[in-house]
Design a protein around this motif. Structure first.
Motif: not given
Length: 124
Positions: A66-92
């Motif tokens: 997650l650290y690597k992915a967040a660094l690779a996708h900074p939010d263009p409007e606020n580089p202090k946060i990540s612009g990356m989307a994350l989908m969490c899929r959990a077994d029911e």
């Protein structure tokens, strides 16, 4: 990765997912488990694994991913946060605590675009 998603009455179809979105799956390990085999919630933390791109990761390894992915996708409007989307899929049948661990790691990396996988009916 096949995940038996929980049912949610207000789930929306994922029509145009972000192509850069990272998918994290919370699935039961391939272990004998009386509760899971009986279609019940398995509360043994050792029976649950997190997978990214089909690879089982420990939570420290997930944090690094997650650290690597967040660094690779900074939010263009606020580089202090990540612009990356994350989908969490959990077994029911996964305890929500397993999902919370994933969300906690995402929050530590300032990933805020988070989606939870669900289906709208038993037929989905």
């Amino acid at each position: 990765e096949a995940v038996v998603l929980p049912i949610a009455s207000e789930a929306k179809e994922d029509k145009s997912p972000d192509p850069e979105r990272l998918v994290v799956n919370v699935v039961h390990a391939d272990l004998a488990c009386a509760a899971y085999d009986a279609q019940k919630i398995c509360r043994d933390d050792g029976h649950w694994v997190v997978k990214v791109r089909g690879k089982v990761l420990s939570f420290p390894a997930l944090a690094q991913e997650l650290y690597k992915a967040a660094l690779a996708h900074p939010d263009p409007e606020n580089p202090k946060i990540s612009g990356m989307a994350l989908m969490c899929r959990a077994d029911e049948r996964a305890p929500f605590g397993q999902v919370q661990k994933v969300l906690r790691e995402a929050a530590k990396q300032k990933i805020w675009k988070i989606e939870l996988g669900a289906k709208t009916s038993k037929a989905d």
